[in-house]
Design a protein around this motif. Structure first.
Motif, mmCIF file in Angstrom:
data_model
loop_
_atom_site.group_PDB
_atom_site.id
_atom_site.type_symbol
_atom_site.label_atom_id
_atom_site.label_comp_id
_atom_site.label_asym_id
_atom_site.label_seq_id
_atom_site.Cartn_x
_atom_site.Cartn_y
_atom_site.Cartn_z
ATOM 1 N N PHE A 76 75.851 81.913 33.664
ATOM 2 C CA PHE A 76 74.897 82.071 34.692
ATOM 3 C C PHE A 76 73.630 82.258 33.982
ATOM 4 O O PHE A 76 72.471 82.294 35.024
ATOM 5 C CB PHE A 76 75.290 83.014 35.565
ATOM 6 C CG PHE A 76 76.496 82.741 36.632
ATOM 7 C CD1 PHE A 76 77.692 82.931 36.179
ATOM 8 C CD2 PHE A 76 76.225 81.918 37.920
ATOM 9 C CE1 PHE A 76 79.008 82.391 36.602
ATOM 10 C CE2 PHE A 76 77.370 81.617 38.586
ATOM 11 C CZ PHE A 76 78.718 81.871 37.976
ATOM 12 N N LEU A 82 76.244 82.573 42.070
ATOM 13 C CA LEU A 82 77.306 81.709 42.828
ATOM 14 C C LEU A 82 77.284 81.800 44.170
ATOM 15 O O LEU A 82 77.278 82.992 44.813
ATOM 16 C CB LEU A 82 78.519 82.456 42.033
ATOM 17 C CG LEU A 82 79.891 81.643 42.580
ATOM 18 C CD1 LEU A 82 79.856 80.317 41.581
ATOM 19 C CD2 LEU A 82 81.168 82.386 42.485
ATOM 20 N N MET A 118 76.432 76.781 42.005
ATOM 21 C CA MET A 118 75.845 77.590 41.172
ATOM 22 C C MET A 118 74.476 77.192 41.461
ATOM 23 O O MET A 118 74.284 75.972 41.483
ATOM 24 C CB MET A 118 76.062 77.153 39.576
ATOM 25 C CG MET A 118 77.598 77.508 39.241
ATOM 26 S SD MET A 118 78.094 77.036 37.497
ATOM 27 C CE MET A 118 77.000 78.333 36.577
#
Length: 259
Positions: A76, A82, A118
């Motif tokens: 990430f 998320l 994402m």
DNA sequence: CCGGATGTTCACCT
DNA sequence: GAGGTGAACATCCG
């Protein structure tokens, strides 16, 4: 990024997609795919598979798929979030308002019902098929004291060693500053120069930091966190905090109780 | 305008 | 070989 505590929150929110079949893979940002894999190949590998588990190793979130299908590794970066079925599990992080903007969707899975996104304004995150975990250290939350002490036999500064993902997986800049502050250890001290009592204390404080900040909701909930700025004072003893680059990252530490 | 931001990777030094 | 440094990546914020 999100550090391991945030990734654990993402993992829990991803559990609701276990059992769902991946109908469609969307890759609006082709740079988001690691290793030069073409979007079409990623689609072919994943579409039609069912998600069978969501697990975490350090800062890596991994979805396993059915029928010996490939796993999907998700990293990430600094600002990735998320979003599962429209719900952002962490709403009070930096960039939180931007993260609500679907403009920053970098990668998505779609199911018959619902979807996983994402969302990452700085776009440092990546997805990868069958990520190689063999070069990662054990997850910080699972390490035994023996493994921990062994991992720290190095001439690197303790902070750099703690953040080295090949040695201990999951600790980032904020968690590391917090646990060193709690343990009363100077971030620049060479990791192999500590004595056994200090290793024990550091291990104990690492576990406490993960447990306490985990319960509070993330890496940004440390006692030190609000003082991590120029002119910040140590909430333990009132000293002016030092600011320095250690292990390539901005580091705050107390010159009085971190020796 | 400038510096800095929860991360990783790579080239280049020592 | 180990480890340090600085840059790059891309974007926004104070």
């Amino acid at each position: 990024m999100p550090e391991m505590l945030e990734i654990e929150i993402y993992r829990r929110s991803a559990e609701v997609i276990v059992g769902r079949e991946i109908k469609k893979v969307r890759t609006p940002d082709s740079n988001y795919i690691k290793g030069g894999v073409r979007p079409a190949n990623l689609r072919k590998a994943l579409e039609g598979r069912t998600v069978v588990s969501a697990r975490r190793h350090g800062k890596l979130l991994i979805l396993e798929t059915s029928d010996n299908g490939p796993s999907l590794g998700m990293r990430f970066g600094m600002t990735g979030v998320l979003v599962v079925d429209g719900v952002d599990a962490i709403s009070d992080m930096q960039y939180s308002s931007l993260r609500r903007n679907p403009k920053w969707n970098s990668f998505s899975l779609e199911f018959d019902e619902g979807q996983l996104h994402m969302r990452d304004p700085r776009r440092f995150g990546r997805v990868e098929l069958d990520p190689d975990e063999s070069k990662m250290g054990p997850d910080a939350a699972d390490m035994t004291f023996k493994e921990f002490r062994h991992a720290l036999q190095s001439s690197a500064p303790i902070k750099a060693r703690l953040m080295n993902q090949a040695v201990i997986a999951g600790l980032g800049n904020l968690l590391t500053d917090e646990l060193l502050w709690r343990a009363g250890v100077n971030p620049s001290v060479l990791s192999r120069s500590l004595d056994d009592a200090q290793y024990k204390n550091l291990y104990k404080q690492m576990r406490a930091t993960l447990r306490i900040l985990g319960a509070r909701g993330g890496s940004h909930r440390g006692d030190l966190h609000e003082f991590r700025h120029r002119d910040g004072i140590c909430p333990k003893d009132g000293s002016l905090l030092c600011r320095e680059t250690v292990g390539g990252r901005t580091t705050y530490w107390c010159p009085t109780h971190q020796r």
